[in-house]
Write a protein that holds these residues in place. Structure first.
Motif, PDB file in Angstrom:
ATOM      1  N   LEU A  54      17.053  50.679  73.897  1.00 23.29           N
ATOM      2  CA  LEU A  54      18.199  49.792  74.134  1.00 23.29           C
ATOM      3  C   LEU A  54      19.321  50.052  73.122  1.00 23.29           C
ATOM      4  O   LEU A  54      20.386  49.447  73.191  1.00 23.29           O
ATOM      5  CB  LEU A  54      17.727  48.335  74.035  1.00 23.29           C
ATOM      6  N   PRO A  80      27.766  49.254  75.652  1.00 20.48           N
ATOM      7  CA  PRO A  80      27.682  48.457  76.889  1.00 20.48           C
ATOM      8  C   PRO A  80      27.471  49.328  78.146  1.00 20.48           C
ATOM      9  O   PRO A  80      26.712  48.964  79.039  1.00 20.48           O
ATOM     10  CB  PRO A  80      29.033  47.734  76.940  1.00 20.48           C
ATOM     11  N   ARG A  83      23.856  50.162  78.204  1.00 16.95           N
ATOM     12  CA  ARG A  83      22.993  48.983  78.408  1.00 16.95           C
ATOM     13  C   ARG A  83      23.094  48.415  79.823  1.00 16.95           C
ATOM     14  O   ARG A  83      22.180  47.728  80.278  1.00 16.95           O
ATOM     15  CB  ARG A  83      23.348  47.908  77.372  1.00 16.95           C
ATOM     16  N   ARG A  84      24.214  48.690  80.496  1.00 11.61           N
ATOM     17  CA  ARG A  84      24.351  48.203  81.868  1.00 11.61           C
ATOM     18  C   ARG A  84      23.435  48.960  82.838  1.00 11.61           C
ATOM     19  O   ARG A  84      23.241  48.549  83.974  1.00 11.61           O
ATOM     20  CB  ARG A  84      25.805  48.314  82.327  1.00 11.61           C
ATOM     21  N   PHE A  90      13.030  40.188  77.507  1.00  6.47           N
ATOM     22  CA  PHE A  90      12.579  40.015  76.127  1.00  6.47           C
ATOM     23  C   PHE A  90      11.396  39.050  76.076  1.00  6.47           C
ATOM     24  O   PHE A  90      11.287  38.127  76.893  1.00  6.47           O
ATOM     25  CB  PHE A  90      13.722  39.447  75.275  1.00  6.47           C
ATOM     26  N   LYS A  94      15.472  35.345  75.474  1.00  9.19           N
ATOM     27  CA  LYS A  94      16.880  35.547  75.104  1.00  9.19           C
ATOM     28  C   LYS A  94      17.847  35.114  76.221  1.00  9.19           C
ATOM     29  O   LYS A  94      18.766  35.839  76.591  1.00  9.19           O
ATOM     30  CB  LYS A  94      17.138  37.005  74.709  1.00  9.19           C
ATOM     31  N   LEU A  96      20.872  32.625  77.523  1.00 15.25           N
ATOM     32  CA  LEU A  96      21.994  31.960  76.838  1.00 15.25           C
ATOM     33  C   LEU A  96      21.816  30.445  76.993  1.00 15.25           C
ATOM     34  O   LEU A  96      21.841  29.930  78.117  1.00 15.25           O
ATOM     35  CB  LEU A  96      23.325  32.414  77.440  1.00 15.25           C
ATOM     36  N   TYR A 107      26.124  35.964  84.606  1.00 12.84           N
ATOM     37  CA  TYR A 107      26.872  36.500  83.447  1.00 12.84           C
ATOM     38  C   TYR A 107      26.882  38.029  83.432  1.00 12.84           C
ATOM     39  O   TYR A 107      27.881  38.652  83.107  1.00 12.84           O
ATOM     40  CB  TYR A 107      26.275  35.955  82.147  1.00 12.84           C
ATOM     41  N   ILE A 108      25.731  38.623  83.802  1.00 12.55           N
ATOM     42  CA  ILE A 108      25.632  40.092  83.769  1.00 12.55           C
ATOM     43  C   ILE A 108      26.645  40.701  84.746  1.00 12.55           C
ATOM     44  O   ILE A 108      27.341  41.659  84.414  1.00 12.55           O
ATOM     45  CB  ILE A 108      24.192  40.556  84.141  1.00 12.55           C
ATOM     46  N   ALA A 111      30.100  40.267  83.462  1.00 14.52           N
ATOM     47  CA  ALA A 111      30.385  41.206  82.362  1.00 14.52           C
ATOM     48  C   ALA A 111      30.712  42.606  82.887  1.00 14.52           C
ATOM     49  O   ALA A 111      31.506  43.324  82.274  1.00 14.52           O
ATOM     50  CB  ALA A 111      29.200  41.260  81.410  1.00 14.52           C
TER      51      ALA A 111
ATOM     52  N   LYS B 209      24.770  38.119  70.109  1.00 14.76           N
ATOM     53  CA  LYS B 209      23.824  39.256  70.067  1.00 14.76           C
ATOM     54  C   LYS B 209      23.220  39.488  71.463  1.00 14.76           C
ATOM     55  O   LYS B 209      23.142  40.624  71.929  1.00 14.76           O
ATOM     56  CB  LYS B 209      22.727  38.949  69.040  1.00 14.76           C
ATOM     57  N   ILE B 210      22.818  38.380  72.111  1.00 14.93           N
ATOM     58  CA  ILE B 210      22.222  38.510  73.448  1.00 14.93           C
ATOM     59  C   ILE B 210      23.239  39.137  74.412  1.00 14.93           C
ATOM     60  O   ILE B 210      22.914  40.055  75.170  1.00 14.93           O
ATOM     61  CB  ILE B 210      21.771  37.124  73.983  1.00 14.93           C
ATOM     62  N   GLN B 211      24.477  38.655  74.326  1.00 13.06           N
ATOM     63  CA  GLN B 211      25.512  39.172  75.228  1.00 13.06           C
ATOM     64  C   GLN B 211      25.711  40.670  75.034  1.00 13.06           C
ATOM     65  O   GLN B 211      25.892  41.416  75.989  1.00 13.06           O
ATOM     66  CB  GLN B 211      26.827  38.408  75.000  1.00 13.06           C
ATOM     67  N   ARG B 212      25.640  41.097  73.774  1.00 15.97           N
ATOM     68  CA  ARG B 212      25.768  42.539  73.485  1.00 15.97           C
ATOM     69  C   ARG B 212      24.586  43.295  74.110  1.00 15.97           C
ATOM     70  O   ARG B 212      24.768  44.337  74.740  1.00 15.97           O
ATOM     71  CB  ARG B 212      25.736  42.781  71.969  1.00 15.97           C
ATOM     72  N   LEU B 213      23.378  42.738  73.914  1.00 18.31           N
ATOM     73  CA  LEU B 213      22.181  43.458  74.367  1.00 18.31           C
ATOM     74  C   LEU B 213      22.091  43.564  75.883  1.00 18.31           C
ATOM     75  O   LEU B 213      21.475  44.480  76.405  1.00 18.31           O
ATOM     76  CB  LEU B 213      20.914  42.778  73.823  1.00 18.31           C
ATOM     77  N   VAL B 214      22.702  42.590  76.599  1.00 15.85           N
ATOM     78  CA  VAL B 214      22.633  42.680  78.059  1.00 15.85           C
ATOM     79  C   VAL B 214      23.818  43.469  78.646  1.00 15.85           C
ATOM     80  O   VAL B 214      23.989  43.525  79.850  1.00 15.85           O
ATOM     81  CB  VAL B 214      22.502  41.286  78.731  1.00 15.85           C
ATOM     82  N   GLY B 215      24.634  44.057  77.762  1.00 12.90           N
ATOM     83  CA  GLY B 215      25.644  45.007  78.247  1.00 12.90           C
ATOM     84  C   GLY B 215      27.066  44.490  78.341  1.00 12.90           C
ATOM     85  O   GLY B 215      27.915  45.154  78.936  1.00 12.90           O
ATOM     86  N   ALA B 216      27.347  43.301  77.774  1.00 15.54           N
ATOM     87  CA  ALA B 216      28.732  42.817  77.816  1.00 15.54           C
ATOM     88  C   ALA B 216      29.563  43.603  76.802  1.00 15.54           C
ATOM     89  O   ALA B 216      29.063  43.951  75.727  1.00 15.54           O
ATOM     90  CB  ALA B 216      28.776  41.331  77.493  1.00 15.54           C
ATOM     91  N   SER B 217      30.829  43.858  77.150  1.00 16.47           N
ATOM     92  CA  SER B 217      31.690  44.610  76.232  1.00 16.47           C
ATOM     93  C   SER B 217      32.158  43.677  75.107  1.00 16.47           C
ATOM     94  O   SER B 217      32.119  42.448  75.246  1.00 16.47           O
ATOM     95  CB  SER B 217      32.898  45.155  76.980  1.00 16.47           C
ATOM     96  N   VAL B 301      25.873  45.168  67.171  1.00 19.79           N
ATOM     97  CA  VAL B 301      24.480  45.295  67.621  1.00 19.79           C
ATOM     98  C   VAL B 301      24.411  46.379  68.683  1.00 19.79           C
ATOM     99  O   VAL B 301      25.212  46.355  69.591  1.00 19.79           O
ATOM    100  CB  VAL B 301      23.960  43.963  68.238  1.00 19.79           C
TER     101      VAL B 301
END
Lengths: 231, 301
Positions: A54, A80, A83-84, A90, A94, A96, A107-108, A111, B209-217, B301
């Motif tokens: 990751l 990003p 990661r996309r 997790f 994790k 939100l 959200y994904i 984003a 951190k979570i937002q970064r890990l799931v791919g948000a810019s 992250v």
């Protein structure tokens, strides 16, 4: 698709005196649509390995390639994009906390810039796959551990990633829920998604009959095509 | 792009509203900072007014010989007015001087009786104000060495020198101290506000951190925090503006006596545009910049 070449990862204790070797010269390759389980005792390096895929951690030595990108050298701003292509489940979910189950999944897509109608169509569908349509408007703290984990899986699936990383997804669940989660991961794998599952659940590994990588003190000690849980 | 921008603004507003307690605490600190910065601006106006009125008292007087004609005196006045060092020249004729003297000493019969013995013994004079204390010596030397020197009976500069230098010295010191104190207070206030925003964002570090890990810019994560900061700043500005206006409106007339004729309300209204701009730059600026800096730490992250 994913290849590790002599990858080592070393951490230092907070005081900086002691070195902890989390991974030591690990090499392997994972092909598209494979289902790979990573087993090992606690502290064997399973989570570190997933974090390296990751790009949450960078290797101390060696190289990791994901679809041709060298993850050790990639710039933070470009992460990003990588990661996309990955969906992550997790161990501690994790999710939100300020968003509902629906919003966590949406959200994904938000984003990645998906259109509103796409979100409205896909999120309920994925909630249906994990069997939690009725919990869409609940916040994570209002859900049980199993429900949270299923929402985490739905979130990992929603953008149709190439790879799903599942870090001990059944660790906090009772055997019934654990089995449901594994069945779900198998279903995802059947539609062509690569699944990398980290677990120390012997029964699950032995039932799966899929490829198993065994880690021991940071070293890869076994790589079996139809592996069993041997420690 | 536009969809993402709309989402960022929506998330920012939603987060501001859903964590209302924290948002109001941030606004409260921002209001204090804006209030302080605005007060410093108003104090600057007040101190400028006070300094100017104290400096008004610093002048030199040229007493002119009794036989000088008014025509020559006015010519001299014109020459003086043209000099770059000269701020103001006031001509006081013999008659005006007598009138002023009589008015000041009307309750002192002995002086008045003595005055009656003569036919207006007072001289006509020119009161000169320079811009700076250091300009007086050159003015005096011009008067002593130039052609109109035959008109001059006396210049009171030697007696006034010390007082003039003290007035200019003290007011200059007050001005500098004001600038330094204002700067220090402004820096402290900005740091306090920055820390408040930083603490508010610290609470969200796990989410970032979570937002970064799931791919948000980075922008998709940081944007809502910046929007939140801007909203908090904007509300704080609106509240501060009305609060300060209210305070000045009700309190201004009561403290007018202490302000030595300085009309706080008129000054505030005359500078409303500048004040509103300063407040916006402070409130929205701190909100936006603090959010930008504070999120940077957690985005790695």
């Amino acid at each position: 698709m994913i290849s590790f070449k002599e990858v080592s990862k070393t951490f230092f204790t907070r005081a900086g005196h002691k070195q902890i070797i989390a991974l030591n010269g690990v090499s392997f390759e994972i092909k598209p649509a494979e289902f790979v389980s990573i087993v090992g005792k606690s502290g064997a390096g399973k989570t570190t390995l997933l974090k390296l895929i990751l790009a949450e951690e960078r290797p101390t030595r060696g190289e990791i390639f994901f679809n041709g990108d060298n993850l050790g050298k990639i710039k933070t701003a470009k992460l990003p994009r990588i990661r996309r292509k990955i969906g992550t489940v997790f161990q501690d979910y994790k999710l939100l906390p300020s968003k509902t189950a629906y919003e966590n999944i949406a959200y994904i897509l938000e984003a990645v810039g998906a259109e509103e109608n796409e979100i409205l169509r896909n999120v309920p569908e994925v909630l249906g796959i994990v069997g939690l349509e009725s919990r869409a408007q609940n916040f994570p703290e209002e859900l049980s551990a199993g429900e949270r984990q299923r929402i985490a899986i739905a979130r990992a699936l929603i953008h149709r990633p190439k790879v799903i990383l599942a870090d001990e997804p059944t660790g906090n669940l009772d055997p019934y829920c654990a089995l449901d989660i594994i069945k779900l991961l198998l279903k995802i794998n059947e539609i062509g998604t690569t699944v990398i599952l980290s677990t120390h659940d012997k029964e699950i590994i032995n039932r799966l009959g899929k490829r198993v990588l065994t880690l021991e003190q940071g070293a890869l000690v076994r790589d079996e095509e139809r592996g069993h849980f041997i420690l | 792009m536009l969809t993402s921008l709309k989402r960022i603004i929506y998330f920012g507003w939603k987060d501001f509203y859903s964590s209302l307690g924290l948002s109001l605490a941030t606004c409260f600190i921002l209001v204090i900072v804006i209030f302080l910065i605005t007060s410093l601006f108003l104090l600057k106006g007040l101190s400028e007014h006070l300094i100017a009125s104290v400096r008004e008292k610093a002048d030199i007087t040229i007493f002119l010989k009794g036989d000088s004609s008014e025509e020559d005196i006015l010519k001299l006045k014109e020459e003086l007015v043209k000099m770059p060092e000269v701020k103001e020249v006031e001509y006081v004729s013999k008659e005006q001087a007598l009138e002023k003297f009589t008015k000041e000493h009307k309750d002192e019969p002995e002086i008045m009786r003595a005055l009656g013995l003569f036919d207006n013994p007072l001289w006509s004079s020119l009161n000169i104000k320079a811009f700076e204390a250091a300009q007086y010596p050159s003015l005096v030397s011009f008067l002593e060495n130039s052609s109109p020197s035959n008109l001059i009976a006396e210049v009171d500069y030697p007696q006034r020198k010390l007082l003039i230098e003290q007035i200019f010295g003290i007011t200059e010191m007050v001005k500098r101290a004001g600038i330094i104190i204002s700067f220090i207070l402004a820096v402290i206030a900005i740091l306090v506000a920055f820390n408040t925003v930083r603490l508010a964002i610290y609470n969200s570090r796990e989410e970032i951190k979570i937002q970064r890990l799931v791919g948000a810019s980075n922008w998709f994560i940081r944007g809502p925090f910046i929007v939140q900061g801007a909203i908090a700043g904007f509300f704080s500005v609106v509240f501060s503006l009305f609060m300060i206006l209210g305070i000045i409106y009700f309190l201004g007339p009561k403290i007018g006596f202490f302000l030595s004729g300085f009309n706080l309300l008129s000054y505030f209204l005359a500078n409303l545009g500048t004040i509103a701009l300063i407040q916006l730059a402070t409130g929205v600026g701190i909100g936006v910049i603090s959010s930008y800096i504070a999120t940077r730490k957690y985005l790695d992250v």
